[in-house]
Design a protein around this motif. Structure first.
Motif, PDB file in Angstrom:
ATOM      1  N   ARG A   7       0.831  -1.199   0.000  1.00 65.38           N
ATOM      2  CA  ARG A   7       0.000   0.000   0.000  1.00 65.38           C
ATOM      3  C   ARG A   7       0.875   1.263   0.000  1.00 65.38           C
ATOM      4  NH1 ARG A   7      -5.161   0.517   1.906  1.00 65.38           N
ATOM      5  NH2 ARG A   7      -4.967  -1.276   3.315  1.00 65.38           N
ATOM      6  N   ASP A   8       1.926   1.237   0.791  1.00 69.05           N
ATOM      7  CA  ASP A   8       2.826   2.381   0.889  1.00 69.05           C
ATOM      8  C   ASP A   8       3.478   2.675  -0.459  1.00 69.05           C
ATOM      9  OD1 ASP A   8       4.179   4.467   1.994  1.00 69.05           O
ATOM     10  OD2 ASP A   8       5.421   3.278   3.350  1.00 69.05           O
ATOM     11  N   ILE A   9       3.911   1.631  -1.139  1.00 71.03           N
ATOM     12  CA  ILE A   9       4.538   1.819  -2.453  1.00 71.03           C
ATOM     13  C   ILE A   9       3.521   2.389  -3.441  1.00 71.03           C
ATOM     14  CG2 ILE A   9       5.630   0.655  -4.403  1.00 71.03           C
ATOM     15  CD1 ILE A   9       6.777  -1.359  -2.404  1.00 71.03           C
ATOM     16  N   ALA A  10       2.311   1.855  -3.432  1.00 72.53           N
ATOM     17  CA  ALA A  10       1.276   2.342  -4.348  1.00 72.53           C
ATOM     18  C   ALA A  10       0.985   3.819  -4.106  1.00 72.53           C
ATOM     19  CB  ALA A  10       0.011   1.516  -4.196  1.00 72.53           C
ATOM     20  N   ASP A  11       0.886   4.210  -2.835  1.00 76.99           N
ATOM     21  CA  ASP A  11       0.643   5.620  -2.517  1.00 76.99           C
ATOM     22  C   ASP A  11       1.815   6.493  -2.962  1.00 76.99           C
ATOM     23  OD1 ASP A  11      -1.773   4.913  -1.409  1.00 76.99           O
ATOM     24  OD2 ASP A  11      -1.052   4.952   0.675  1.00 76.99           O
ATOM     25  N   THR A  12       3.025   5.992  -2.767  1.00 79.30           N
ATOM     26  CA  THR A  12       4.222   6.751  -3.117  1.00 79.30           C
ATOM     27  C   THR A  12       4.293   7.050  -4.608  1.00 79.30           C
ATOM     28  OG1 THR A  12       5.521   5.898  -1.261  1.00 79.30           O
ATOM     29  CG2 THR A  12       6.752   6.621  -3.195  1.00 79.30           C
ATOM     30  N   VAL A  13       3.927   6.077  -5.427  1.00 80.44           N
ATOM     31  CA  VAL A  13       4.056   6.230  -6.882  1.00 80.44           C
ATOM     32  C   VAL A  13       2.753   6.663  -7.543  1.00 80.44           C
ATOM     33  CG1 VAL A  13       5.917   4.534  -6.957  1.00 80.44           C
ATOM     34  CG2 VAL A  13       3.566   3.787  -7.369  1.00 80.44           C
ATOM     35  N   ASP A  14       1.748   6.981  -6.711  1.00 79.34           N
ATOM     36  CA  ASP A  14       0.444   7.403  -7.222  1.00 79.34           C
ATOM     37  C   ASP A  14      -0.132   6.361  -8.170  1.00 79.34           C
ATOM     38  OD1 ASP A  14      -1.734   9.088  -7.450  1.00 79.34           O
ATOM     39  OD2 ASP A  14      -0.881  10.255  -9.094  1.00 79.34           O
ATOM     40  N   LEU A  72       5.088  -6.210  -9.417  1.00 78.19           N
ATOM     41  CA  LEU A  72       5.343  -5.663 -10.736  1.00 78.19           C
ATOM     42  C   LEU A  72       4.889  -4.213 -10.758  1.00 78.19           C
ATOM     43  CD1 LEU A  72       3.915  -8.575 -12.956  1.00 78.19           C
ATOM     44  CD2 LEU A  72       6.236  -8.331 -12.040  1.00 78.19           C
ATOM     45  N   LEU A  73       5.751  -3.322 -11.253  1.00 78.20           N
ATOM     46  CA  LEU A  73       5.389  -1.925 -11.478  1.00 78.20           C
ATOM     47  C   LEU A  73       5.118  -1.791 -12.965  1.00 78.20           C
ATOM     48  CD1 LEU A  73       5.102   0.759  -9.943  1.00 78.20           C
ATOM     49  CD2 LEU A  73       7.473   1.250 -10.515  1.00 78.20           C
ATOM     50  N   GLN A  84       0.532  -6.266  -8.464  1.00 76.11           N
ATOM     51  CA  GLN A  84       0.907  -5.285  -9.473  1.00 76.11           C
ATOM     52  C   GLN A  84       0.439  -3.902  -9.046  1.00 76.11           C
ATOM     53  OE1 GLN A  84      -0.306  -6.633 -13.499  1.00 76.11           O
ATOM     54  NE2 GLN A  84      -0.601  -8.661 -12.576  1.00 76.11           N
ATOM     55  N   ILE A  85       1.255  -2.905  -9.359  1.00 80.03           N
ATOM     56  CA  ILE A  85       0.859  -1.510  -9.161  1.00 80.03           C
ATOM     57  C   ILE A  85       0.869  -0.844 -10.530  1.00 80.03           C
ATOM     58  CG2 ILE A  85       1.468   0.699  -8.137  1.00 80.03           C
ATOM     59  CD1 ILE A  85       2.678  -0.824  -5.785  1.00 80.03           C
ATOM     60  N   ALA A  93       7.344   6.861 -11.912  1.00 80.94           N
ATOM     61  CA  ALA A  93       7.056   6.132 -10.672  1.00 80.94           C
ATOM     62  C   ALA A  93       8.328   5.613 -10.021  1.00 80.94           C
ATOM     63  CB  ALA A  93       6.098   4.980 -10.955  1.00 80.94           C
ATOM     64  N   LEU A  94       9.254   5.132 -10.833  1.00 84.78           N
ATOM     65  CA  LEU A  94      10.534   4.648 -10.317  1.00 84.78           C
ATOM     66  C   LEU A  94      11.266   5.767  -9.597  1.00 84.78           C
ATOM     67  CD1 LEU A  94      12.648   2.284 -10.313  1.00 84.78           C
ATOM     68  CD2 LEU A  94      13.552   3.296 -12.416  1.00 84.78           C
ATOM     69  N   GLY A  95      11.266   6.961 -10.179  1.00 86.81           N
ATOM     70  CA  GLY A  95      11.905   8.101  -9.543  1.00 86.81           C
ATOM     71  C   GLY A  95      11.234   8.481  -8.236  1.00 86.81           C
ATOM     72  N   SER A  96       9.918   8.451  -8.205  1.00 88.10           N
ATOM     73  CA  SER A  96       9.187   8.785  -6.980  1.00 88.10           C
ATOM     74  C   SER A  96       9.500   7.800  -5.866  1.00 88.10           C
ATOM     75  CB  SER A  96       7.683   8.801  -7.257  1.00 88.10           C
ATOM     76  OG  SER A  96       7.352   9.788  -8.203  1.00 88.10           O
ATOM     77  N   LEU A  97       9.550   6.521  -6.218  1.00 86.25           N
ATOM     78  CA  LEU A  97       9.863   5.497  -5.220  1.00 86.25           C
ATOM     79  C   LEU A  97      11.282   5.697  -4.682  1.00 86.25           C
ATOM     80  CD1 LEU A  97       9.110   2.908  -3.716  1.00 86.25           C
ATOM     81  CD2 LEU A  97       9.878   1.606  -5.732  1.00 86.25           C
ATOM     82  N   ALA A  98      12.231   5.959  -5.576  1.00 85.46           N
ATOM     83  CA  ALA A  98      13.614   6.166  -5.152  1.00 85.46           C
ATOM     84  C   ALA A  98      13.728   7.385  -4.246  1.00 85.46           C
ATOM     85  CB  ALA A  98      14.512   6.335  -6.379  1.00 85.46           C
TER      86      ALA A  98
END
Length: 470
Positions: A7-14, A72-73, A84-85, A93-98
């Protein structure tokens, strides 16, 4: 990567989280490696299905799932039994997660971030800084030349709660690219090495290159540090564009971290390293080429800012034997034949530095051979810059020039026109032809430089020559 919930990852990458049948726990933690290459996926990895110029990462998602990916992103839902997100743009999204990962680790108060850019020398400086910093704390630094909008975030995602130092290499093909990366990682120290004609065809002109490289320092805070090359006027003037504390490095002018008594040979370069503290120490630097001393100074300056003692800085510098694979890499040795394989990148500046090194390190009375290929991405400047390299080879009195490939042919023509001798410049179409010519041409005691852009493929010719004379 640090542990984050789905859930946290999904929120982070919108993004929108899709769980497979039988799994209903969005709070499940994920802390595996992040990969864009399905072949590098292992159990627990996150696979980023990045669209590419010639293929689409979504096509390889089944293999990633088979190899153990747990998330999977993606940009569209796939019929696979893996969480999957779905996002609008996986690179964004990769940049936002990083960025989130680095920010959370940094909030714990230990992590320091160093970012490096420049037309030449980024990878070498990054490697030198890693060797120094690993001696004082856990360090994450880019693999190879991971320096673009995908590679830099991939490096950032390797940060853990134990990481003390993160070294990020930042390249750019257009104005705004470095600014985006700086915005993701917020470096404490920003290093600018040089501004030259590398990728001039993509930037359009040198002024655009200056603007792009300046992005490293324009957004730094007053509590941050800009490490700038005092010997490059375009870089030195960036001190006027930043509110950060400025530390200059170089051999001349107002350099605060500087090198004196610089002496180059086949074994490397010796110099005396002076820090801003007033301390100084002789350094035996085994990376070939006097021009790499500037990269060593940049790494030393950043390390001093981070509080690393002089003896550890020197030990780190002296431990490095080569800049990087295919970068001023010394091969051969049989019959006293030295092969310098420097065919991973080439710009007018790096080509000039490599040819000067070839002329400088050759033993008295021995021959020098320059095997030269195309310098790519120069746009409208390509013709005149290839001409200039051909003229330089003559003026440096290189014994034999071998030009490889149509893209570099003007070097050969310029060399012939400038030279007063006959046969000392040869042209061949392919690397295989060059190898066969060199098999009969090279004599005991020769020093052979192989130099071109990566796209010319001469790095493999350099390897073959190294094996032939090993």
């Amino acid at each position: 990567m640090i542990a984050l919930s789905l859930r946290d990852i999904a929120d982070t990458v919108d993004g929108v989280l899709h769980l497979p049948a039988g799994e209903a726990d969005p709070e499940r933690l994920v802390n595996g490696s992040v990969q864009t290459d399905s072949r590098e996926v292992v159990q627990g990895s996150i696979f980023v299905a990045k669209p590419g110029a010639t293929t689409d990462g979504h096509l390889y998602a089944p293999l990633a799932a088979e190899r153990g990916a747990v998330l999977l992103l993606v940009e569209r839902v796939l019929d696979l039994p893996v969480a999957q997100i779905v996002v609008a743009d996986v690179v964004v999204a990769l940049g936002s997660l990083a960025s989130t990962v680095v920010s959370r680790v940094r909030s714990e108060g230990r992590l320091k971030v160093v970012a490096v850019t420049g037309s030449n020398g980024k990878t070498t400086t990054k490697n030198l800084l890693r060797e120094i910093l690993e001696r004082v704390g856990p360090t994450v630094a880019a693999r190879g030349s991971f320096n673009n909008q995908v590679g830099a975030p991939m490096t950032m995602l390797e940060v853990t709660h134990d990481t003390a130092y993160l070294v990020v290499e930042m390249g750019a093909s257009a104005v705004g690219a470095i600014a985006r990366l700086v915005g993701l990682v917020r470096p404490d120290i920003g290093i600018v090495l040089s501004v030259g004609l590398a990728h001039a065809g993509e930037f359009g002109d040198l002024d655009a290159t200056v603007r792009a490289k300046s992005e490293m320092v324009t957004e730094l805070l007053p509590t941050d540090v800009a490490v700038l090359n005092a010997d490059d006027p375009r870089v030195a003037h960036m001190s006027e564009k930043t509110g950060a504390l400025v530390v200059f490095f170089g051999e001349y002018g107002n350099a605060m971290v500087r090198a004196t008594d610089v002496r180059a040979s086949r074994a490397g370069t010796t110099f005396v390293l002076h820090l801003t503290s007033g301390e100084f120490r002789p350094v035996t630097f085994r990376v070939l080429g006097e021009h790499h001393v500037m990269n060593a100074l940049a790494a030393a300056a950043a390390a001093e800012v981070l509080g690393v003692p002089l003896d550890i800085i020197v030990a780190g510098l002296e431990s490095v034997q080569r800049a990087e694979r295919w970068r001023m890499e010394v091969l051969g040795g049989r019959d006293n034949v030295t092969v310098i394989n420097d065919a991973y990148n080439a710009s007018p500046d790096s080509m000039t530095a490599a040819l000067k090194t070839l002329a400088q390190i050759a033993e008295p009375g021995s021959r020098t051979i320059a095997v030269l290929g195309e310098m790519a991405e120069l746009g409208s400047l390509a013709g005149e810059e290839h001409d200039r390299v051909g003229l330089l080879a003559v003026r440096l009195n290189i014994s034999q020039v071998i030009v490889v490939g149509q893209g570099a042919r003007r070097m050969h023509i310029s060399t012939i026109n400038e030279g007063s001798w006959d046969g000392e410049s040869a042209y061949v179409d392919t690397a295989d032809e060059a190898f066969e010519l060199l098999r009969t041409l090279v004599q005991p005691g020769d020093t052979v430089l192989v130099k071109s852009s990566n796209s010319a493929g001469l790095r493999f010719l350099g390897d073959r020559l190294g094996d032939l004379f090993s």
